[in-house]
Design a protein around this motif. Structure first.
Motif, mmCIF file in Angstrom:
data_model
loop_
_atom_site.group_PDB
_atom_site.id
_atom_site.type_symbol
_atom_site.label_atom_id
_atom_site.label_comp_id
_atom_site.label_asym_id
_atom_site.label_seq_id
_atom_site.Cartn_x
_atom_site.Cartn_y
_atom_site.Cartn_z
ATOM 1 N N HIS A 332 0.814 -1.216 0.000
ATOM 2 C CA HIS A 332 0.000 0.000 0.000
ATOM 3 C C HIS A 332 0.848 1.266 0.000
ATOM 4 C CE1 HIS A 332 -3.829 -2.087 0.495
ATOM 5 N NE2 HIS A 332 -3.263 -2.846 1.413
ATOM 6 N N VAL A 333 2.142 1.139 -0.290
ATOM 7 C CA VAL A 333 2.975 2.336 -0.373
ATOM 8 C C VAL A 333 2.336 3.323 -1.351
ATOM 9 C CG1 VAL A 333 4.457 1.432 -2.218
ATOM 10 C CG2 VAL A 333 5.361 3.141 -0.619
ATOM 11 N N CYS A 334 2.440 4.611 -1.057
ATOM 12 C CA CYS A 334 1.740 5.623 -1.845
ATOM 13 C C CYS A 334 2.153 5.561 -3.315
ATOM 14 C CB CYS A 334 2.047 7.005 -1.291
ATOM 15 S SG CYS A 334 1.298 8.342 -2.241
ATOM 16 N N PRO A 335 1.220 5.300 -4.238
ATOM 17 C CA PRO A 335 1.604 5.227 -5.655
ATOM 18 C C PRO A 335 2.005 6.590 -6.208
ATOM 19 C CG PRO A 335 -0.781 5.087 -5.436
ATOM 20 C CD PRO A 335 -0.213 5.023 -4.044
ATOM 21 N N GLY A 336 1.488 7.672 -5.603
ATOM 22 C CA GLY A 336 1.787 9.008 -6.087
ATOM 23 C C GLY A 336 3.051 9.615 -5.517
ATOM 24 N N ALA A 337 3.861 8.815 -4.810
ATOM 25 C CA ALA A 337 5.091 9.349 -4.213
ATOM 26 C C ALA A 337 6.008 10.012 -5.241
ATOM 27 C CB ALA A 337 5.831 8.248 -3.454
ATOM 28 N N PRO A 338 6.209 9.445 -6.446
ATOM 29 C CA PRO A 338 7.076 10.129 -7.419
ATOM 30 C C PRO A 338 6.569 11.515 -7.794
ATOM 31 C CG PRO A 338 6.761 7.834 -8.045
ATOM 32 C CD PRO A 338 5.796 8.108 -6.933
ATOM 33 N N LEU A 339 5.258 11.673 -7.917
ATOM 34 C CA LEU A 339 4.694 12.978 -8.247
ATOM 35 C C LEU A 339 4.883 13.954 -7.087
ATOM 36 C CD1 LEU A 339 3.036 14.843 -10.091
ATOM 37 C CD2 LEU A 339 0.961 13.865 -9.050
ATOM 38 N N ALA A 340 4.572 13.506 -5.875
ATOM 39 C CA ALA A 340 4.714 14.382 -4.712
ATOM 40 C C ALA A 340 6.162 14.818 -4.533
ATOM 41 C CB ALA A 340 4.211 13.670 -3.459
ATOM 42 N N ARG A 341 7.089 13.887 -4.674
ATOM 43 C CA ARG A 341 8.508 14.235 -4.516
ATOM 44 C C ARG A 341 8.941 15.258 -5.563
ATOM 45 N NH1 ARG A 341 9.619 8.464 -2.619
ATOM 46 N NH2 ARG A 341 10.486 8.773 -0.514
ATOM 47 N N MET A 342 8.495 15.073 -6.805
ATOM 48 C CA MET A 342 8.862 16.019 -7.849
ATOM 49 C C MET A 342 8.261 17.394 -7.568
ATOM 50 S SD MET A 342 8.188 15.854 -11.974
ATOM 51 C CE MET A 342 6.423 16.166 -11.830
ATOM 52 N N GLU A 343 6.999 17.436 -7.183
ATOM 53 C CA GLU A 343 6.350 18.715 -6.908
ATOM 54 C C GLU A 343 7.034 19.458 -5.775
ATOM 55 O OE1 GLU A 343 1.835 17.426 -8.332
ATOM 56 O OE2 GLU A 343 2.364 17.443 -6.200
ATOM 57 N N LEU A 344 7.352 18.750 -4.694
ATOM 58 C CA LEU A 344 7.992 19.404 -3.558
ATOM 59 C C LEU A 344 9.401 19.871 -3.898
ATOM 60 C CD1 LEU A 344 6.724 17.068 -0.705
ATOM 61 C CD2 LEU A 344 5.938 19.389 -1.223
ATOM 62 N N ARG A 345 10.122 19.075 -4.671
ATOM 63 C CA ARG A 345 11.467 19.498 -5.096
ATOM 64 C C ARG A 345 11.392 20.770 -5.926
ATOM 65 N NH1 ARG A 345 13.825 18.571 -9.946
ATOM 66 N NH2 ARG A 345 12.454 16.808 -10.446
ATOM 67 N N LEU A 346 10.451 20.835 -6.849
ATOM 68 C CA LEU A 346 10.379 21.981 -7.754
ATOM 69 C C LEU A 346 9.898 23.246 -7.052
ATOM 70 C CD1 LEU A 346 9.058 20.246 -10.983
ATOM 71 C CD2 LEU A 346 11.376 21.028 -10.498
ATOM 72 N N ILE A 347 8.949 23.129 -6.120
ATOM 73 C CA ILE A 347 8.512 24.337 -5.420
ATOM 74 C C ILE A 347 9.617 24.852 -4.503
ATOM 75 C CG2 ILE A 347 7.355 23.118 -3.517
ATOM 76 C CD1 ILE A 347 6.274 26.457 -5.125
ATOM 77 N N MET A 348 10.379 23.946 -3.889
ATOM 78 C CA MET A 348 11.468 24.407 -3.023
ATOM 79 C C MET A 348 12.630 24.955 -3.854
ATOM 80 S SD MET A 348 10.042 24.158 -0.203
ATOM 81 C CE MET A 348 11.412 24.798 0.749
ATOM 82 N N GLU A 349 12.903 24.359 -4.998
ATOM 83 C CA GLU A 349 13.916 24.917 -5.901
ATOM 84 C C GLU A 349 13.535 26.332 -6.306
ATOM 85 O OE1 GLU A 349 14.507 22.514 -9.334
ATOM 86 O OE2 GLU A 349 15.613 20.932 -8.270
ATOM 87 N N ALA A 350 12.268 26.516 -6.683
ATOM 88 C CA ALA A 350 11.806 27.836 -7.122
ATOM 89 C C ALA A 350 11.873 28.839 -5.986
ATOM 90 C CB ALA A 350 10.379 27.730 -7.666
ATOM 91 N N LEU A 351 11.492 28.412 -4.779
ATOM 92 C CA LEU A 351 11.501 29.319 -3.637
ATOM 93 C C LEU A 351 12.922 29.749 -3.284
ATOM 94 C CD1 LEU A 351 9.905 30.746 -1.389
ATOM 95 C CD2 LEU A 351 10.229 28.678 0.008
ATOM 96 N N LEU A 352 13.851 28.806 -3.245
ATOM 97 C CA LEU A 352 15.229 29.140 -2.886
ATOM 98 C C LEU A 352 15.911 29.953 -3.987
ATOM 99 C CD1 LEU A 352 16.356 25.818 -1.165
ATOM 100 C CD2 LEU A 352 15.646 27.960 -0.076
ATOM 101 N N ALA A 353 15.583 29.661 -5.241
ATOM 102 C CA ALA A 353 16.172 30.424 -6.348
ATOM 103 C C ALA A 353 15.579 31.824 -6.446
ATOM 104 C CB ALA A 353 15.963 29.678 -7.661
ATOM 105 N N GLY A 354 14.333 31.982 -6.010
ATOM 106 C CA GLY A 354 13.647 33.255 -6.169
ATOM 107 C C GLY A 354 13.693 34.146 -4.945
#
Length: 385
Positions: A332-354
């Motif tokens: 039952h591991v979360c099937p959407g984990a790859p999407l969540a990880r990508m989304e969180l990485r990109l929002i934090m990248e954008a926040l730190l870069a901006g």
């Protein structure tokens, strides 16, 4: 009074609700398998939680009174639906969505003030969660504000324990999804080629999905995503604002973000709990639990277990990722984990870069969310750009 009637703790006590993480740390050491009339059997230790996650013969996921695909299903039914869902989160699908996701993250950050105070949950976490989920599902921007309003009403009803309101809100959300399905069916071949349309055309065991199954899948993806992504962003922003050394390091080494994000969310859970039901009598942590009893898996405790992680508040970037239960484990591991990880990485990248710096505001502390929510309800920070 037998074992299943003894109240070991009160999950609704004000001292617990004010700071769930601290309360769970205490319970893990004092009474790691605890009974309450509210949650029934709560599991606080990593070892006990792992046992439940990996033994689906003894512990059932069918803990919901409503159809929940595939979250509240057991094999073999669960297996068929997982096979349907998992391709939506394969590397190829993530690579195709990543450019759009990156642009949304940049736009959300660009709307922040040049310098000054922001409330990170609303202005960053919730905005990003709403926009990214609608984009992933192929939904129009006109749904952003209605969904925001629905989430706020749903959270209020949950905190109030208003079952009637929650039932009405569930029907309201389902009607939104059914309207989207109807629009696509009316459009026929002109319907958009997006995730929602693809799910509508899926089959399971050689038959088309029923509308109830389609709605359930989309509901689980959307409601879960809106809550946990927003909560995760709030936790991450608050942690980096408090830990300026780590913030500076991640600005210079953004390649460390995926590991750092998972570790920060281990320390402070965005998703507090899940449920299981015992299929047969079982002993856990010295407690005799009958068949048919509800178990509450407390991620917010298991992921801080000293027996596995040592000092639970120590952030380490060299931990074994297999011990982190942020996205669960087992079938039952979360099937959407790859999407969540990508989304969180990109929002934090954008926040730190901006931005140049994120800082806490001394006289405006973050406000903890209350069960069943994790993270914070409010995260005031100062942004310098």
């Amino acid at each position: 009074m037998n074992d299943s009637q003894r109240q070991d703790w009160d999950p609704r006590a004000e001292s617990v609700l004010e700071d769930q993480i601290t309360a769970y740390d205490s319970m893990r050491r004092r009474c790691p398998v605890a009974y309450s009339d509210y949650l029934q059997w709560s599991l606080f230790r990593h070892e006990d939680v792992m046992r439940v996650l990996l033994d689906h013969e003894t512990f059932s996921n069918a803990a919901s009174h409503h159809l929940s695909v595939p979250n509240a299903m057991d094999p073999p039914e669960h297996t068929h639906f997982r096979q349907l869902i998992e391709p939506y989160f394969l590397p190829e699908a993530m690579a195709a969505f990543e450019p759009h996701c990156r642009e949304i993250a940049k736009r959300v950050v660009a709307r922040l003030p040049q310098t000054g105070e922001i409330e990170a949950m609303a202005e960053l976490g919730q905005n990003f969660a709403l926009e990214i989920q609608c984009a992933y599902m192929g939904w129009p921007e006109s749904l952003h504000e209605p969904l925001r309003d629905w989430v706020e009403r749903q959270q209020a009803a949950t905190l109030a324990g208003d079952r009637q309101a929650l039932g009405e809100l569930a029907l309201e959300f389902d009607s939104v999804i059914r309207d989207l399905l109807a629009e696509r069916r009316t459009a026929g071949e002109a319907a958009p080629d997006d995730v929602t349309s693809c799910i509508m055309n899926e089959t399971v065991q050689g038959r088309p999905l029923a509308d109830e199954e389609i709605v359930s899948i989309i509901r689980n993806w959307t409601v879960g995503e809106l809550g946990t992504i927003a909560a995760s962003v709030g936790i991450l922003v608050r942690y980096l604002a408090e830990h300026s050394t780590l913030q500076a390091r991640l600005r210079g080494e953004p390649e460390l973000l995926p590991t750092a994000i998972d570790e920060i969310l281990r320390l402070d859970a965005p998703l507090i709990s899940n449920r299981r039901v015992t299929r047969q009598p079982v002993e856990i942590g010295g407690r005799q639990i009958p068949a048919g009893e509800r178990l509450t898996i407390l991620w917010g405790s298991a992921n801080r277990d000293e027996a596995v992680f040592g000092d639970p508040d120590e952030l380490r970037l060299d931990r074994d990722p297999q011990t982190n239960l942020l996205y669960g484990a087992g079938i039952h591991v979360c099937p959407g984990a790859p999407l969540a990880r990508m989304e969180l990485r990109l929002i934090m990248e954008a926040l730190l870069a901006g931005t140049l710096h994120l800082a806490l505001i001394a006289d405006k502390p973050a406000v903890r969310a209350r069960f069943p929510a994790g993270g914070y309800s409010s995260v005031p920070i100062r942004v310098t750009r």
